[in-house]
Design a protein around this motif. Structure first.
Motif, PDB file in Angstrom:
ATOM      1  N   GLY A 417       0.796  -1.218   0.000  1.00 36.27           N
ATOM      2  CA  GLY A 417       0.000   0.000   0.000  1.00 36.27           C
ATOM      3  C   GLY A 417       0.833   1.275   0.000  1.00 36.27           C
ATOM      4  N   GLY A 418       2.160   1.144   0.141  1.00 35.83           N
ATOM      5  CA  GLY A 418       3.018   2.325   0.104  1.00 35.83           C
ATOM      6  C   GLY A 418       2.981   3.125   1.392  1.00 35.83           C
ATOM      7  N   PHE A 419       3.270   2.459   2.516  1.00 39.76           N
ATOM      8  CA  PHE A 419       3.212   3.104   3.830  1.00 39.76           C
ATOM      9  C   PHE A 419       4.054   4.380   3.847  1.00 39.76           C
ATOM     10  CE2 PHE A 419       4.919   3.798   8.083  1.00 39.76           C
ATOM     11  CZ  PHE A 419       3.778   3.763   8.859  1.00 39.76           C
ATOM     12  N   GLY A 420       3.441   5.477   4.306  1.00 42.03           N
ATOM     13  CA  GLY A 420       4.158   6.737   4.429  1.00 42.03           C
ATOM     14  C   GLY A 420       4.311   7.509   3.136  1.00 42.03           C
ATOM     15  N   GLY A 421       3.781   6.983   2.039  1.00 38.72           N
ATOM     16  CA  GLY A 421       3.909   7.646   0.753  1.00 38.72           C
ATOM     17  C   GLY A 421       2.571   8.107   0.217  1.00 38.72           C
ATOM     18  N   LEU A 422       2.494   8.247  -1.105  1.00 36.40           N
ATOM     19  CA  LEU A 422       1.242   8.664  -1.725  1.00 36.40           C
ATOM     20  C   LEU A 422       0.220   7.536  -1.663  1.00 36.40           C
ATOM     21  CD1 LEU A 422       2.554  10.481  -4.918  1.00 36.40           C
ATOM     22  CD2 LEU A 422       1.801  11.505  -2.765  1.00 36.40           C
ATOM     23  N   GLN A 423      -1.023   7.895  -1.495  1.00 41.33           N
ATOM     24  CA  GLN A 423      -2.122   6.939  -1.471  1.00 41.33           C
ATOM     25  C   GLN A 423      -3.149   7.335  -2.531  1.00 41.33           C
ATOM     26  OE1 GLN A 423      -2.051   4.303   0.775  1.00 41.33           O
ATOM     27  NE2 GLN A 423      -0.109   5.046   1.574  1.00 41.33           N
ATOM     28  N   HIS A 424      -3.846   6.355  -3.042  1.00 45.35           N
ATOM     29  CA  HIS A 424      -4.851   6.590  -4.079  1.00 45.35           C
ATOM     30  C   HIS A 424      -5.871   7.628  -3.597  1.00 45.35           C
ATOM     31  CE1 HIS A 424      -7.255   5.921  -7.518  1.00 45.35           C
ATOM     32  NE2 HIS A 424      -8.151   5.130  -6.969  1.00 45.35           N
ATOM     33  N   CYS A 425      -6.130   8.614  -4.432  1.00 44.95           N
ATOM     34  CA  CYS A 425      -7.045   9.726  -4.114  1.00 44.95           C
ATOM     35  C   CYS A 425      -6.590  10.501  -2.881  1.00 44.95           C
ATOM     36  CB  CYS A 425      -8.478   9.219  -3.923  1.00 44.95           C
ATOM     37  SG  CYS A 425      -9.270   8.726  -5.468  1.00 44.95           S
ATOM     38  N   GLN A 452      -1.451  10.200   8.301  1.00 47.31           N
ATOM     39  CA  GLN A 452      -0.803  11.155   7.396  1.00 47.31           C
ATOM     40  C   GLN A 452      -1.562  12.478   7.343  1.00 47.31           C
ATOM     41  OE1 GLN A 452      -0.496   8.537   3.859  1.00 47.31           O
ATOM     42  NE2 GLN A 452       1.508   9.449   3.558  1.00 47.31           N
ATOM     43  N   THR A 453      -0.804  13.547   7.128  1.00 47.56           N
ATOM     44  CA  THR A 453      -1.404  14.879   7.035  1.00 47.56           C
ATOM     45  C   THR A 453      -1.349  15.393   5.599  1.00 47.56           C
ATOM     46  OG1 THR A 453       0.691  16.026   7.422  1.00 47.56           O
ATOM     47  CG2 THR A 453      -0.597  15.375   9.373  1.00 47.56           C
ATOM     48  N   ALA A 454      -2.121  16.419   5.341  1.00 45.37           N
ATOM     49  CA  ALA A 454      -2.100  17.061   4.022  1.00 45.37           C
ATOM     50  C   ALA A 454      -0.709  17.599   3.720  1.00 45.37           C
ATOM     51  CB  ALA A 454      -3.123  18.186   3.977  1.00 45.37           C
ATOM     52  N   GLY A 455      -0.043  18.141   4.739  1.00 46.67           N
ATOM     53  CA  GLY A 455       1.294  18.688   4.539  1.00 46.67           C
ATOM     54  C   GLY A 455       2.293  17.645   4.071  1.00 46.67           C
ATOM     55  N   GLU A 456       2.185  16.431   4.619  1.00 51.56           N
ATOM     56  CA  GLU A 456       3.093  15.355   4.209  1.00 51.56           C
ATOM     57  C   GLU A 456       2.862  14.978   2.747  1.00 51.56           C
ATOM     58  OE1 GLU A 456       3.804  13.072   8.467  1.00 51.56           O
ATOM     59  OE2 GLU A 456       1.994  12.659   7.305  1.00 51.56           O
ATOM     60  N   PHE A 457       1.609  14.913   2.342  1.00 51.42           N
ATOM     61  CA  PHE A 457       1.305  14.640   0.940  1.00 51.42           C
ATOM     62  C   PHE A 457       1.863  15.732   0.031  1.00 51.42           C
ATOM     63  CE2 PHE A 457      -2.495  11.851   2.122  1.00 51.42           C
ATOM     64  CZ  PHE A 457      -1.900  10.694   1.660  1.00 51.42           C
ATOM     65  N   LEU A 458       1.651  16.991   0.412  1.00 46.90           N
ATOM     66  CA  LEU A 458       2.115  18.103  -0.411  1.00 46.90           C
ATOM     67  C   LEU A 458       3.628  18.090  -0.559  1.00 46.90           C
ATOM     68  CD1 LEU A 458      -0.185  20.976   0.913  1.00 46.90           C
ATOM     69  CD2 LEU A 458      -0.354  19.788  -1.279  1.00 46.90           C
ATOM     70  N   SER A 459       4.322  17.733   0.504  1.00 47.33           N
ATOM     71  CA  SER A 459       5.778  17.675   0.450  1.00 47.33           C
ATOM     72  C   SER A 459       6.241  16.606  -0.527  1.00 47.33           C
ATOM     73  CB  SER A 459       6.340  17.403   1.846  1.00 47.33           C
ATOM     74  OG  SER A 459       7.749  17.311   1.814  1.00 47.33           O
ATOM     75  N   ILE A 460       5.618  15.426  -0.472  1.00 48.45           N
ATOM     76  CA  ILE A 460       5.968  14.341  -1.389  1.00 48.45           C
ATOM     77  C   ILE A 460       5.718  14.766  -2.837  1.00 48.45           C
ATOM     78  CG2 ILE A 460       5.363  11.993  -2.142  1.00 48.45           C
ATOM     79  CD1 ILE A 460       4.648  11.401   0.801  1.00 48.45           C
ATOM     80  N   GLY A 462       5.907  17.643  -4.091  1.00 46.31           N
ATOM     81  CA  GLY A 462       6.758  18.725  -4.562  1.00 46.31           C
ATOM     82  C   GLY A 462       6.199  20.112  -4.381  1.00 46.31           C
ATOM     83  N   TYR A 463       5.180  20.259  -3.505  1.00 47.51           N
ATOM     84  CA  TYR A 463       4.585  21.570  -3.300  1.00 47.51           C
ATOM     85  C   TYR A 463       5.258  22.360  -2.181  1.00 47.51           C
ATOM     86  CZ  TYR A 463       0.769  20.084  -6.322  1.00 47.51           C
ATOM     87  OH  TYR A 463       0.028  19.662  -7.385  1.00 47.51           O
ATOM     88  N   GLY A 464       6.525  22.087  -1.913  1.00 49.38           N
ATOM     89  CA  GLY A 464       7.238  22.865  -0.897  1.00 49.38           C
ATOM     90  C   GLY A 464       7.341  22.129   0.409  1.00 49.38           C
ATOM     91  N   ASP A 465       7.299  22.890   1.511  1.00 48.05           N
ATOM     92  CA  ASP A 465       7.488  22.286   2.831  1.00 48.05           C
ATOM     93  C   ASP A 465       6.220  21.557   3.258  1.00 48.05           C
ATOM     94  OD1 ASP A 465       5.683  24.115   3.892  1.00 48.05           O
ATOM     95  OD2 ASP A 465       7.257  25.573   4.304  1.00 48.05           O
ATOM     96  N   LYS A 466       6.238  21.067   4.503  1.00 48.15           N
ATOM     97  CA  LYS A 466       5.163  20.211   4.967  1.00 48.15           C
ATOM     98  C   LYS A 466       3.993  20.964   5.593  1.00 48.15           C
ATOM     99  CE  LYS A 466       7.995  16.114   5.735  1.00 48.15           C
ATOM    100  NZ  LYS A 466       8.361  15.039   6.683  1.00 48.15           N
ATOM    101  N   LYS A 467       3.948  22.279   5.434  1.00 46.05           N
ATOM    102  CA  LYS A 467       2.849  23.041   6.003  1.00 46.05           C
ATOM    103  C   LYS A 467       1.608  22.919   5.132  1.00 46.05           C
ATOM    104  CE  LYS A 467       5.768  26.461   8.304  1.00 46.05           C
ATOM    105  NZ  LYS A 467       6.142  27.884   8.373  1.00 46.05           N
ATOM    106  N   THR A 468       0.474  22.860   5.754  1.00 49.05           N
ATOM    107  CA  THR A 468      -0.786  22.827   5.015  1.00 49.05           C
ATOM    108  C   THR A 468      -1.152  24.233   4.575  1.00 49.05           C
ATOM    109  OG1 THR A 468      -2.128  23.151   6.987  1.00 49.05           O
ATOM    110  CG2 THR A 468      -1.564  20.881   6.424  1.00 49.05           C
ATOM    111  N   ASP A 469      -2.164  24.318   3.723  1.00 49.30           N
ATOM    112  CA  ASP A 469      -2.632  25.621   3.273  1.00 49.30           C
ATOM    113  C   ASP A 469      -3.065  26.480   4.462  1.00 49.30           C
ATOM    114  OD1 ASP A 469      -2.153  24.995   0.683  1.00 49.30           O
ATOM    115  OD2 ASP A 469      -4.203  24.393   0.218  1.00 49.30           O
ATOM    116  N   THR A 470      -3.734  25.858   5.425  1.00 51.02           N
ATOM    117  CA  THR A 470      -4.205  26.594   6.604  1.00 51.02           C
ATOM    118  C   THR A 470      -3.033  27.183   7.367  1.00 51.02           C
ATOM    119  OG1 THR A 470      -6.082  25.096   6.778  1.00 51.02           O
ATOM    120  CG2 THR A 470      -5.553  26.412   8.720  1.00 51.02           C
ATOM    121  N   GLU A 471      -1.981  26.373   7.532  1.00 52.56           N
ATOM    122  CA  GLU A 471      -0.801  26.832   8.256  1.00 52.56           C
ATOM    123  C   GLU A 471      -0.126  27.987   7.523  1.00 52.56           C
ATOM    124  OE1 GLU A 471       1.049  23.037   8.387  1.00 52.56           O
ATOM    125  OE2 GLU A 471       0.551  22.710  10.476  1.00 52.56           O
ATOM    126  N   HIS A 472      -0.078  27.906   6.183  1.00 51.02           N
ATOM    127  CA  HIS A 472       0.522  28.986   5.406  1.00 51.02           C
ATOM    128  C   HIS A 472      -0.275  30.286   5.571  1.00 51.02           C
ATOM    129  CE1 HIS A 472       3.864  27.192   3.315  1.00 51.02           C
ATOM    130  NE2 HIS A 472       3.133  26.138   2.986  1.00 51.02           N
TER     131      HIS A 472
END
Length: 484
Positions: A417-425, A452-460, A462-472
């Protein structure tokens, strides 16, 4: 009329069972209150019950040692854990409490072995059986392990070139095994396994490439059946063919002293599961001993590689039913708060069945349902239970949470299932907790990984650091307030 969920289970299966019991209409797994677990940690939730790993290892060692004693078998038995089933440190730490050995399948496995060795979890006496197709990094890593003194590392030759590749980078003599390319069951799309060397080619291969090579010592013949160790005509026929190869090879190769009967034991996938492990072990030892005695050769030491059997029954998943959709006159879809494709990929990829039980509300009426996951993929569903034509669960009620559990999911699901990585949808990996018992039998739990958090997905992605949109947004507002 008996219309409650508990009535259905008791009528369909022999219940309660060793690991499953009921208390206050809630399911317990090895004495663990799963409803309490779900409420305390939230769902979706994955858990690993570590004591089950040691329990299964000790069961298998007991069966083999009893059979060896019964048949006065002169060889020794070695239990290997194949790390590909679950590479996690907590799994290896628990398994290695039981004086076992390791089977690897790729280059980075050797890095894990080296880490375990550096921390004293394994020693130079631990067998490291290296399976798989070997190129470049895997060959280099095996050589590094052997060159640093781990002489009980045995690479299993998968093709004719591997001996030369290993010999070029290993200093001095080293041990090897040969894998037999077994014939698969007729239902397979192919006839012969892509792994290993054909039955008829093994003795000629030894005579031409191994016997004249002073650097190489052949110690093991590796026999693997993809469908596992089962009481079928196919399995016994393949085992006898393997024994003929072993006997013919032993007659020309005195250093050969071990037979690896790879292929795992099945694990429980239904409350109606039946398998006579003790009989199978007894018969395997008997068959090997008898064949060698008739041929006048010494019996081999026996190695097994149990992956799913070691770790599978230690794992479980808990979900909550979020909503029920009535799609037509007959189909009710219970939607879970996760995805089957991402958290139990074998249920989707190879239609594997797991034990499915309600966690709570056992004393309420049941209904027939289908189970759907959160992704937008039409294949994200689980629609049948072993020995039943449909899934039956306590009736969905919007105001009463319904938790359901899938059990014996501990092997392969995280890595596939790809633990810690990208997941389907972008469905997040659930929180994962470890459950253990101390010397007094008290249950201890700890969080191994948060959801997993949205920030972790975004980092994988390539959308920058691990902060979510809310945090930014919050950061931007803070910066503006500082400027002002």
């Amino acid at each position: 009329m008996k219309t409650k969920y508990i009535d259905l289970i008791e009528q369909t299966y022999d219940f309660p069972q060793e690991e499953f019991k009921l208390k206050d209409n809630k399911l317990q797994f090895h004495g663990i209150d799963l409803n309490d677990l779900a409420q305390r940690y939230g769902t979706p939730l994955k858990f690993t019950y570590l004591p089950k790993i040691s329990h299964n290892i000790q069961r298998a060692k007991g069966w083999f040692n009893s059979a060896i004693e019964k048949h006065k078998y002169a060889g020794k038995y070695h239990y290997c854990y194949c790390t590909k089933s679950s590479h996690f440190e907590h799994v290896l730490n628990e398994a290695l409490k039981n004086d076992i050995h390791i089977e690897t399948s790729s280059a980075f496995d050797i890095n894990i072995v080296e880490h375990l060795k550096s921390t004293g979890k394994i020693t130079k006496d631990t067998y490291v059986i290296c399976n798989g197709f070997k190129r470049d990094q895997y060959v280099q890593n095996i050589a590094r392990l052997i060159n640093h003194g781990h002489r009980n590392c045995i690479p299993i030759i998968d093709n004719y070139e591997e001996i030369n590749l290993l010999g070029e980078v290993i200093d001095g003599k080293f041990k090897i095994g040969i894998r037999i390319a077994s014939e698969e069951e007729p239902k397979f799309e192919f006839y012969t396994s892509r792994l290993g060397i054909g039955y008829k080619n093994i003795v000629p291969f030894y005579n031409q490439s191994i016997k004249p090579n002073d650097q190489v010592e052949l110690k093991m013949l590796h026999f693997f059946i993809n469908t596992g160790i089962r009481d079928t005509a196919y399995y016994w026929n393949e085992l006898l063919k393997c024994l003929k190869v072993y006997i013919n090879l032993k007659k020309v190769c005195p250093t050969l002293d071990s037979l690896n009967i790879g292929g795992g034991f099945p694990i429980k996938n239904s409350l109606a599961f039946e398998y006579d492990y003790e009989y199978m072990v007894d018969e395997i030892i008997h068959q090997i001993g008898q064949a060698c005695e008739e041929a006048g050769v010494d019996v081999p030491n026996i190695f097994t590689e149990f992956g799913s059997f070691t770790v599978g029954e230690s794992g479980g998943n808990i979900y909550e039913v979020l909503y029920q959709k009535q799609q037509n006159d007959r189909e009710k879809w219970n939607m879970i708060n996760s995805s089957f494709i991402t958290t139990m990929p074998d249920s989707w990829a190879i239609s594997k069945k797991f034990i499915l039980l309600s966690i709570n509300r056992w004393n309420e009426e049941y209904e027939r349902v289908l189970l759907g996951g959160l992704t937008c993929d039409s294949d994200d569903y689980y629609n049948s239970e072993q020995h039943m034509n449909a899934i039956y669960l306590p009736k969905y009620k919007k105001d009463k949470p319904l938790y359901i559990g899938f059990f014996n999911t501990g092997a392969y699901q995280e890595t596939i299932g790809g633990f810690g990585g990208l997941q389907h949808c972008l469905i997040p990996t659930p929180k994962h907790i470890l459950i253990d018992k101390d010397e007094h039998g008290n249950i201890n739990t700890r969080v191994f990984a948060e959801q997993q958090t949205a920030g972790e997905f975004l980092s994988i992605l390539g959308y920058g650091d691990k902060k979510t949109d809310t945090e930014h947004v919050e950061d931007k507002e803070l910066q503006e307030s500082i400027k002002n």
